[in-house]
Design an enzyme around this catalytic site. Sequence first.
Site, PDB file in Angstrom:
ATOM      1  N   GLU A  57       0.828  -1.879   0.284  1.00 61.62           N
ATOM      2  CA  GLU A  57       0.219  -0.451   0.179  1.00 61.62           C
ATOM      3  C   GLU A  57       1.169   1.480  -0.305  1.00 61.62           C
ATOM      4  OE1 GLU A  57      -3.478   0.576   3.161  1.00 61.62           O
ATOM      5  OE2 GLU A  57      -3.652  -1.660   2.667  1.00 61.62           O
ATOM      6  N   ASP A  58       2.134   1.226   0.917  1.00 65.10           N
ATOM      7  CA  ASP A  58       2.462   2.642   1.021  1.00 65.10           C
ATOM      8  C   ASP A  58       3.991   2.382   0.605  1.00 65.10           C
ATOM      9  OD1 ASP A  58       0.765   3.050   2.587  1.00 65.10           O
ATOM     10  OD2 ASP A  58       1.545   2.498   4.393  1.00 65.10           O
TER      11      ASP A  58
END
Length: 154
Positions: free
Chosen positions: A62-63
């Site tokens: 996600e990051d």
Amino acid sequence: MINEETLARAVAVAMTAHQGQTDKAGQPYALHVMRVMLAVAEVNPALPTEALVAAVLHDVVEDTELTIEQIEQEFGDEVAALVAMLTKTPHEPNDLYYGRLKTNPIAATIKMADLKDNMNMKRLPDPTPKDWERYGRYWIREQELAEYLFQNNV
């Protein structure tokens, strides 16, 4: 079976991937993933090492620029499947995301640890109404996952 050396490698990958990122309190984001990993180990010491690897890597897709395919190559199918399950895709409805988590006790355990860490308001020097609103949303989801784990004797 993943060993301690592989776990150490996963910690190093997470530290490098999250380098330069900070959380809402301005602390290094890598500390969050370490706290989640340690909480998972504490809440259920019987979980396989793969669970700890997935816990420390739970936010990398996600990051960061890391992909599920890279995680699979480095850490195997089981870890990649857990990280994929924990990765919320853009525009994915929360009910669908949490429904998916409630199909896997390990993923649900990791997400509960993630939510608990995110709900620690002591980390924020001056929580805003938006922070408290987020806390409320997380609390509801944490209770939902706890009920799933309880009902399944996990």
